[in-house]
Design an enzyme around this catalytic site. Structure first.
Site, PDB file in Angstrom:
ATOM      1  CG  HIS A   9      -0.377   0.055   2.541  1.00  0.00           C
ATOM      2  ND1 HIS A   9      -0.119  -1.086   3.269  1.00  0.00           N
ATOM      3  CD2 HIS A   9       0.025   1.089   3.330  1.00  0.00           C
ATOM      4  CE1 HIS A   9       0.408  -0.743   4.442  1.00  0.00           C
ATOM      5  NE2 HIS A   9       0.507   0.574   4.503  1.00  0.00           N
ATOM      6  CD  GLU A 136       2.869  -0.570   7.105  1.00  0.00           C
ATOM      7  OE1 GLU A 136       2.515   0.623   6.993  1.00  0.00           O
ATOM      8  OE2 GLU A 136       2.048  -1.499   7.190  1.00  0.00           O
TER       9      GLU A 136
END
Lengths: 144, 144
Positions: A9, A136
């Site tokens: 994402h 991340e």
């Protein structure tokens, strides 16, 4: 090496989640796939599913509204304004990947992965060790 | 609506392309899929292919080094430092999508799409109309 198998994402910080969700819906036709509040991360968030990926996962736009001004995303917004907050790579084994990058000298922000969106487990790499990109690593609930 | 079918790439601005490519290779195992100089965009760039996507395309990390300090990416870097410069959504028809978003009141930066990476055709949407995110629309050479 090479065990990060997808762009999971793009995390985008916004002042008002509902307004921003509406922008993505009316402008591009992207719908909310999932929404939740993550108290530990201090955010209210919406996941917009954009496509599926060749590793059996998917790529999302993650819209993030801070719950408080003194949360990490709240402070980031006050400094930077709305925009891309982080990017996330998906992996089947976030624990092993976090250990591997730590051994290469990249600072990992959590001692062990924490709870992310949709039952995922996540950690973050220090942006100063990643050419300015808060990065991340995520293992989704369906990764195996 | 809903005709943007993938996250095509995340564009990351860096001071030195070789150093940044090497960071992504040694840290994550990502290899350079394609490299080129785009004089019109004022960048030297490398595309790292991360995964394939359900629309028949792929998602990339695009690393961008400005050719000159007074190029758009050069100015952006001087102001912001290294980090995520833009995000790009893939579509089979960048002309139609650009027209559609323009009709919704979003400023499109080019009158008609220009040459992007790997033979693609691209345009950009004004970040102030997109909640702070410089957003590219791209039709790759293999989109149909």
């Amino acid at each position: 090496m090479g065990m990060l198998t997808r762009i999971d994402h793009i995390g985008i910080a916004c002042h008002d989640l509902d307004t921003t969700v509406e922008f993505y819906r009316t402008t591009y036709g992207f719908e909310v796939f999932h929404a939740e509040v993550n108290e530990e991360q201090g955010v209210r968030e919406a996941m917009l599913k954009i496509n599926e990926t060749s590793d059996g996962g998917a790529s999302y736009i993650q819209l993030l509204q801070p719950l408080t001004e003194d949360s990490p995303v709240g402070k980031w917004l006050a400094k930077n304004g709305e925009g891309v907050h982080h990017i996330a790579f998906g992996t089947a084994d976030v624990d092993a990947e976090a250990d591997a990058v730590r051994e290469k000298g990249v600072r990992v922000l959590y001692d062990s992965p924490r709870a992310g969106s949709m039952g995922s487990r996540i950690t973050f790499l220090h942006p100063k060790d990643c050419h300015g990109v808060l990065t991340e690593l995520v293992t989704s609930a369906t990764d195996h």
